[in-house]
Design a protein around this motif. Sequence first.
Motif, mmCIF file in Angstrom:
data_model
loop_
_atom_site.group_PDB
_atom_site.id
_atom_site.type_symbol
_atom_site.label_atom_id
_atom_site.label_comp_id
_atom_site.label_asym_id
_atom_site.label_seq_id
_atom_site.Cartn_x
_atom_site.Cartn_y
_atom_site.Cartn_z
ATOM 1 N N ASN A 283 0.801 -1.221 0.000
ATOM 2 C CA ASN A 283 0.000 0.000 0.000
ATOM 3 C C ASN A 283 0.836 1.274 0.000
ATOM 4 N N SER A 286 0.383 3.827 -2.989
ATOM 5 C CA SER A 286 -0.900 4.529 -3.031
ATOM 6 C C SER A 286 -1.022 5.522 -1.881
ATOM 7 N N VAL A 289 0.726 8.695 -2.796
ATOM 8 C CA VAL A 289 -0.127 9.505 -3.684
ATOM 9 C C VAL A 289 -1.176 10.244 -2.845
ATOM 10 N N TRP A 290 -1.781 9.553 -1.905
ATOM 11 C CA TRP A 290 -2.796 10.168 -1.033
ATOM 12 C C TRP A 290 -2.195 11.336 -0.250
ATOM 13 N N HIS A 318 -2.273 12.878 -10.174
ATOM 14 C CA HIS A 318 -2.737 11.699 -10.915
ATOM 15 C C HIS A 318 -1.639 11.025 -11.725
ATOM 16 N N PRO A 321 1.136 7.689 -9.681
ATOM 17 C CA PRO A 321 1.195 6.220 -9.710
ATOM 18 C C PRO A 321 2.018 5.666 -10.866
ATOM 19 N N GLU A 325 5.499 3.470 -10.654
ATOM 20 C CA GLU A 325 5.640 2.175 -11.328
ATOM 21 C C GLU A 325 6.864 2.161 -12.243
#
Length: 472
Positions: A283, A286, A289-290, A318, A321, A325
């Motif tokens: 996690n 993510s 990003v939050w 946006h 992510p 990756e």
Amino acid sequence: MALHIPFDNTYAQLGSGFYSRQRPAPVAAPQLIAFNQTLADLLQVQAGDLVEMAEVFAGNQVPEGADPLAQAYAGHQFGTFNPQLGDGRAILLGEVLGTDGRRYDLQLKGAGRTPYSRQGDGRAWLGPVLREYVVSEAMFALGVPTTRALAAVSTGETVWREGGMPGAVLTRVAASHLRVGTFQFFAARGQTAALRQLTEYAISRHYPQAEGPMGLLRAVRDAQVRLIAAWMSVGFIHGVMNTDNSSISGETIDYGPCAFMDHYRTDQVFSSIDRMGRYAYSNQPSIAVWNLAQLATALIQQLDDPQQAVEEATEIVHTMPALIETEWLRLFRRKIGLETAQDADMDLISDLLELMEQGQADFTNSFRALADGRAVDYFRDSKAFEPWQARWMQRREQEQDPQAIMRASNPVYIPRNHRIEEMIASAVAGDFTLFERLGTVLQQPFTEQQGAEDLQRPPEAHEVVTATFCGT
């Protein structure tokens, strides 16, 4: 020779709304446990005698040029916003300019109560201090952006947690202690002038090429992308990725219930306070990003026309992510010896990780063993591994020196959780031998060292650490 720290303070000039002036609280009988001479040289800190250094790094003496203060900030803690946090047990002594031309904070952790301590005692006990010292220095050697440790001091006092524990103080070094929560603090209060001042300061200190709040947001995003991918590549789990623990500089900060994976599990959680797995290993991207989205929300509020910036901020957040990756894939390619990129590489890496999870393979040792042809030894079902190995060997034939790439990307040694716990138990009993040994071996994590085989070994069943604790 007297201890000399060449302070050059700037944060204190921002004004009282950003902090509370606070001197460290003296302790009874400070003794120096460790002093990082290599880091001291970078910081142009001139060591003194042991007694003087113990007094200064415990907070009993405030050195000339210091301007001690506790910083104010807010933060989302496990998703719930707290508008008033701040340094509850840490005091910023001041800043220095390193020989590399960069500015660094020197902060005492465990230096006593501050206006932000709430019900806490402002102290730290020996275990978390030694954990952060060892792990942060190990992360630096692994090439992961991180705060660092300059000194550790025992206080001669008892700190009460579950029971009585020996007290200690850590001298932490950071590019700064600006956090996402620092911006949230002023945004939540509608203090747009202070928010603009903080933004300008952060840009000047960390990202001078950035233009305005959105430029800062983009720069922080890129730094966090590199950080999170690096965490994932060494199996590191931070454990408390609250926004008040998210550094604007892109450094790993606040080593509380952190841990390293032994056998690979995507949903691995160690932190005793992370009951829902919010900050599990898989996690972390993510959550980063939050957290960036929370920074964007705060930064936008200083603009005369916030609505105009929403679209740009949304685009910046946006795209994160995909950037994580891409960086993740670059690092994991190197872990299997690949420098060039091919479309099928993601599947190759993902299939290996799935085999590792199914076979409960040790994350660190399995990747390291690929270079020596011994990885199959770490899988319970060797027959399941062999088809993947054939695909991989065919793919790596297209690389010039895959062994060298893998040896430079896969450590032999990490701060194994069971060794950290063993070190803490020994230190509490007065024996710092393992602390010193870990510090030495982990300085060269990619090099096999004679006599250090035990530090490479995964835990036996009775040694497995299932939970880690903040220690606050």
